[in-house]
Design a protein around this motif. Sequence first.
Motif, PDB file in Angstrom:
ATOM      1  N   VAL A  74       0.821  -1.219   0.000  1.00 29.57           N
ATOM      2  CA  VAL A  74       0.000   0.000   0.000  1.00 29.57           C
ATOM      3  C   VAL A  74       0.857   1.273   0.000  1.00 29.57           C
ATOM      4  CG1 VAL A  74      -1.747   1.309   1.280  1.00 29.57           C
ATOM      5  CG2 VAL A  74      -1.993  -1.171   1.016  1.00 29.57           C
ATOM      6  N   PRO A  75       1.931   1.358   0.811  1.00 31.13           N
ATOM      7  CA  PRO A  75       2.763   2.568   0.723  1.00 31.13           C
ATOM      8  C   PRO A  75       3.375   2.755  -0.678  1.00 31.13           C
ATOM      9  CG  PRO A  75       3.269   1.357   2.732  1.00 31.13           C
ATOM     10  CD  PRO A  75       2.368   0.484   1.914  1.00 31.13           C
ATOM     11  N   GLY A  76       3.743   1.665  -1.324  1.00 30.46           N
ATOM     12  CA  GLY A  76       4.284   1.747  -2.682  1.00 30.46           C
ATOM     13  C   GLY A  76       3.240   2.229  -3.675  1.00 30.46           C
ATOM     14  N   MET A  77       2.003   1.752  -3.492  1.00 27.19           N
ATOM     15  CA  MET A  77       0.913   2.191  -4.354  1.00 27.19           C
ATOM     16  C   MET A  77       0.700   3.697  -4.216  1.00 27.19           C
ATOM     17  SD  MET A  77      -3.132   1.280  -4.119  1.00 27.19           S
ATOM     18  CE  MET A  77      -3.213   2.064  -2.517  1.00 27.19           C
ATOM     19  N   LEU A  78       0.636   4.179  -2.986  1.00 22.83           N
ATOM     20  CA  LEU A  78       0.442   5.618  -2.756  1.00 22.83           C
ATOM     21  C   LEU A  78       1.600   6.427  -3.319  1.00 22.83           C
ATOM     22  CD1 LEU A  78      -0.953   5.476   0.891  1.00 22.83           C
ATOM     23  CD2 LEU A  78      -2.237   5.951  -1.210  1.00 22.83           C
ATOM     24  N   ASN A  79       2.807   5.955  -3.118  1.00 24.32           N
ATOM     25  CA  ASN A  79       4.000   6.626  -3.619  1.00 24.32           C
ATOM     26  C   ASN A  79       3.946   6.730  -5.148  1.00 24.32           C
ATOM     27  OD1 ASN A  79       6.569   7.518  -4.273  1.00 24.32           O
ATOM     28  ND2 ASN A  79       7.629   5.796  -3.348  1.00 24.32           N
ATOM     29  N   ALA A  80       3.678   5.609  -5.809  1.00 25.13           N
ATOM     30  CA  ALA A  80       3.683   5.586  -7.275  1.00 25.13           C
ATOM     31  C   ALA A  80       2.574   6.468  -7.853  1.00 25.13           C
ATOM     32  CB  ALA A  80       3.547   4.149  -7.773  1.00 25.13           C
ATOM     33  N   VAL A  81       1.380   6.372  -7.288  1.00 21.26           N
ATOM     34  CA  VAL A  81       0.265   7.174  -7.803  1.00 21.26           C
ATOM     35  C   VAL A  81       0.532   8.660  -7.587  1.00 21.26           C
ATOM     36  CG1 VAL A  81      -2.178   7.741  -7.469  1.00 21.26           C
ATOM     37  CG2 VAL A  81      -1.469   5.353  -7.607  1.00 21.26           C
ATOM     38  N   LEU A  82       0.939   9.018  -6.376  1.00 20.71           N
ATOM     39  CA  LEU A  82       1.185  10.437  -6.099  1.00 20.71           C
ATOM     40  C   LEU A  82       2.347  10.984  -6.921  1.00 20.71           C
ATOM     41  CD1 LEU A  82       0.558  10.559  -2.236  1.00 20.71           C
ATOM     42  CD2 LEU A  82      -0.933  11.383  -4.077  1.00 20.71           C
ATOM     43  N   SER A  83       3.398  10.180  -7.106  1.00 24.63           N
ATOM     44  CA  SER A  83       4.539  10.679  -7.884  1.00 24.63           C
ATOM     45  C   SER A  83       4.205  10.802  -9.363  1.00 24.63           C
ATOM     46  CB  SER A  83       5.759   9.781  -7.682  1.00 24.63           C
ATOM     47  OG  SER A  83       5.534   8.492  -8.199  1.00 24.63           O
ATOM     48  N   SER A  84       3.174  10.097  -9.828  1.00 29.40           N
ATOM     49  CA  SER A  84       2.810  10.221 -11.239  1.00 29.40           C
ATOM     50  C   SER A  84       1.817  11.347 -11.490  1.00 29.40           C
ATOM     51  CB  SER A  84       2.246   8.900 -11.774  1.00 29.40           C
ATOM     52  OG  SER A  84       0.986   8.633 -11.228  1.00 29.40           O
ATOM     53  N   VAL A  86       0.864  14.182  -8.869  1.00 28.25           N
ATOM     54  CA  VAL A  86       1.027  15.467  -8.166  1.00 28.25           C
ATOM     55  C   VAL A  86       1.994  16.412  -8.899  1.00 28.25           C
ATOM     56  CG1 VAL A  86       1.817  16.555  -6.021  1.00 28.25           C
ATOM     57  CG2 VAL A  86       0.291  14.578  -5.936  1.00 28.25           C
ATOM     58  N   PRO A  87       3.178  15.948  -9.325  1.00 29.34           N
ATOM     59  CA  PRO A  87       4.062  16.891 -10.034  1.00 29.34           C
ATOM     60  C   PRO A  87       3.435  17.449 -11.312  1.00 29.34           C
ATOM     61  CG  PRO A  87       5.281  14.957  -9.349  1.00 29.34           C
ATOM     62  CD  PRO A  87       3.838  14.666  -9.100  1.00 29.34           C
ATOM     63  N   THR A  88       2.696  16.620 -12.041  1.00 26.75           N
ATOM     64  CA  THR A  88       2.087  17.120 -13.272  1.00 26.75           C
ATOM     65  C   THR A  88       0.956  18.092 -12.980  1.00 26.75           C
ATOM     66  OG1 THR A  88       0.679  15.142 -13.402  1.00 26.75           O
ATOM     67  CG2 THR A  88       2.716  15.123 -14.669  1.00 26.75           C
ATOM     68  N   ILE A  89       0.266  17.905 -11.860  1.00 26.74           N
ATOM     69  CA  ILE A  89      -0.785  18.861 -11.500  1.00 26.74           C
ATOM     70  C   ILE A  89      -0.165  20.233 -11.237  1.00 26.74           C
ATOM     71  CG2 ILE A  89      -2.440  19.483  -9.692  1.00 26.74           C
ATOM     72  CD1 ILE A  89      -3.054  16.451  -9.446  1.00 26.74           C
ATOM     73  N   PHE A  90       0.913  20.263 -10.435  1.00 31.13           N
ATOM     74  CA  PHE A  90       1.581  21.545 -10.165  1.00 31.13           C
ATOM     75  C   PHE A  90       2.154  22.160 -11.444  1.00 31.13           C
ATOM     76  CE2 PHE A  90       2.063  19.930  -5.687  1.00 31.13           C
ATOM     77  CZ  PHE A  90       1.198  20.861  -5.131  1.00 31.13           C
ATOM     78  N   LEU A  91       2.780  21.317 -12.262  1.00 34.19           N
ATOM     79  CA  LEU A  91       3.350  21.816 -13.509  1.00 34.19           C
ATOM     80  C   LEU A  91       2.261  22.355 -14.437  1.00 34.19           C
ATOM     81  CD1 LEU A  91       6.016  22.167 -14.982  1.00 34.19           C
ATOM     82  CD2 LEU A  91       5.685  19.912 -15.980  1.00 34.19           C
ATOM     83  N   MET A  92       1.139  21.671 -14.477  1.00 35.79           N
ATOM     84  CA  MET A  92       0.045  22.123 -15.324  1.00 35.79           C
ATOM     85  C   MET A  92      -0.488  23.477 -14.867  1.00 35.79           C
ATOM     86  SD  MET A  92      -3.211  19.903 -16.378  1.00 35.79           S
ATOM     87  CE  MET A  92      -4.570  20.579 -17.265  1.00 35.79           C
ATOM     88  N   ILE A  93      -0.629  23.642 -13.566  1.00 35.61           N
ATOM     89  CA  ILE A  93      -1.099  24.930 -13.045  1.00 35.61           C
ATOM     90  C   ILE A  93      -0.127  26.041 -13.413  1.00 35.61           C
ATOM     91  CG2 ILE A  93      -1.520  26.237 -10.913  1.00 35.61           C
ATOM     92  CD1 ILE A  93      -2.587  23.545  -9.736  1.00 35.61           C
ATOM     93  N   ILE A  94       1.163  25.786 -13.208  1.00 29.57           N
ATOM     94  CA  ILE A  94       2.179  26.802 -13.524  1.00 29.57           C
ATOM     95  C   ILE A  94       2.217  27.093 -15.023  1.00 29.57           C
ATOM     96  CG2 ILE A  94       4.672  27.254 -13.548  1.00 29.57           C
ATOM     97  CD1 ILE A  94       4.771  25.564 -10.905  1.00 29.57           C
ATOM     98  N   LEU A  95       2.260  26.035 -15.835  1.00 27.03           N
ATOM     99  CA  LEU A  95       2.365  26.237 -17.283  1.00 27.03           C
ATOM    100  C   LEU A  95       1.118  26.877 -17.870  1.00 27.03           C
ATOM    101  CD1 LEU A  95       4.223  23.031 -18.500  1.00 27.03           C
ATOM    102  CD2 LEU A  95       5.077  25.368 -18.425  1.00 27.03           C
TER     103      LEU A  95
END
Length: 193
Positions: A74-84, A86-95
């Motif tokens: 479960v921690p690996g699942m959360l890590n993988a999903v969030l790392s795929s 969250v960064p793109t959400i922030f990047l999308m907002i900025i871009l």
Amino acid sequence: MKTHLQLFIAFFRSGMLGFGGGPSAIPLVHKEVVKTFKWMNDDEFSDVLALGNTLPGPINTKMAGYIGYRVAGVPGMLNAVLSSIVPTIFLMIILLTTLASFKDQPWVAGMTRGVMPIVVILMAVLTWDFFKKSKQSLGWIVSIGLIVASFILIELVHVHPGLLIALLLSYALLKPDKKKNEENKGQKERGVV
């Protein structure tokens, strides 16, 4: 801890570099999962991809969730999903806030046109790899027949790809196993059963 860092790196890279959405990220996920970190082989990856395509939602997120769970629970699942995602959400907002003021500039349109051929090549390489695998297990004639039939059903008859994948998965699960039937027949002839 090393495994979680690797999961983060794998899905961060595929999420950030998967230009155009899920389908373009699939070859990147494949490279990370099969080639770089060797968490799965090609057959296992194609099974995950096929099943993920039958379920609703973004393919990259579903694959990240399953692969992360398989690698580190479960921690690996959360890590993988969030790392795929969250960064793109922030990047999308900025871009989007930045590019909104430049949307009519030719260099913005040029960026999109410049990346598309690379996405096409990534998808072509992955398709060729899957075709070679299917040729090994099914043979040339069946593989080409499935490609032609799938093309006709998807492009001309407008059958949803998820439905076609679900039908093929159902067939694969329900069809009699020739190898097992031959083994059972051989055992009966030898009087083992």
